[in-house]
Design a protein around this motif. Structure first.
Motif: not given
Length: 135
Positions: A77-99
């Motif tokens: 995922a391109k850095e700084g995008t919604v997609e990158a955030w949804a995979r990031s270890e820094k988001n509230p779930v610590g990774g993928w929102y896709g299950l």
């Protein structure tokens, strides 16, 4: 907070950000966890339901338009995008929102239209490079 998103029998019908394809979304439960079920043709994707509140909160803090950057799970995922955030270890779930392994990507394609329909975000509808911001 619970949003009216539809049921398996009566899902919400949405369009991708470029308004080029239809897909459906409904809320369900799997393994005791609330999920969003996104059906695109015969492909079924699952996303953690909490992504709606988490993404809205992140966009509020971000305060401006953010590129969606939709990408398949196998692509970076391109850095700084919604997609990158949804995979990031820094988001509230610590990774993928896709299950669903192998189908965890495309968050930036399918979650923003749902957020827009719920009144949580504005989404642009250009042929490419769409963005979103919190309402």
């Amino acid at each position: 907070m619970q949003y009216v998103i539809g049921t398996k029998e009566n899902p919400l019908v949405l369009k991708t950000p470029p308004l080029s394809s239809e897909f459906t979304m409904h809320r369900d439960e799997k393994d005791g966890k609330e999920i969003l079920v996104c059906t695109v043709g015969k492909t079924v994707l699952h996303y953690d339901y909490r992504c709606l509140l988490d993404l809205h909160a992140m966009l509020k803090v971000h305060g401006d338009w953010m590129e969606l950057g939709s990408a398949d799970e196998q692509k970076t995922a391109k850095e700084g995008t919604v997609e990158a955030w949804a995979r990031s270890e820094k988001n509230p779930v610590g990774g993928w929102y896709g299950l669903k392994k192998g189908f965890r990507g495309r968050f930036g394609m399918y979650i923003p239209p749902l957020m827009e329909s719920l009144g949580l975000a504005e989404v642009t509808h250009d042929s490419k490079g769409n963005k979103m911001k919190a309402q």
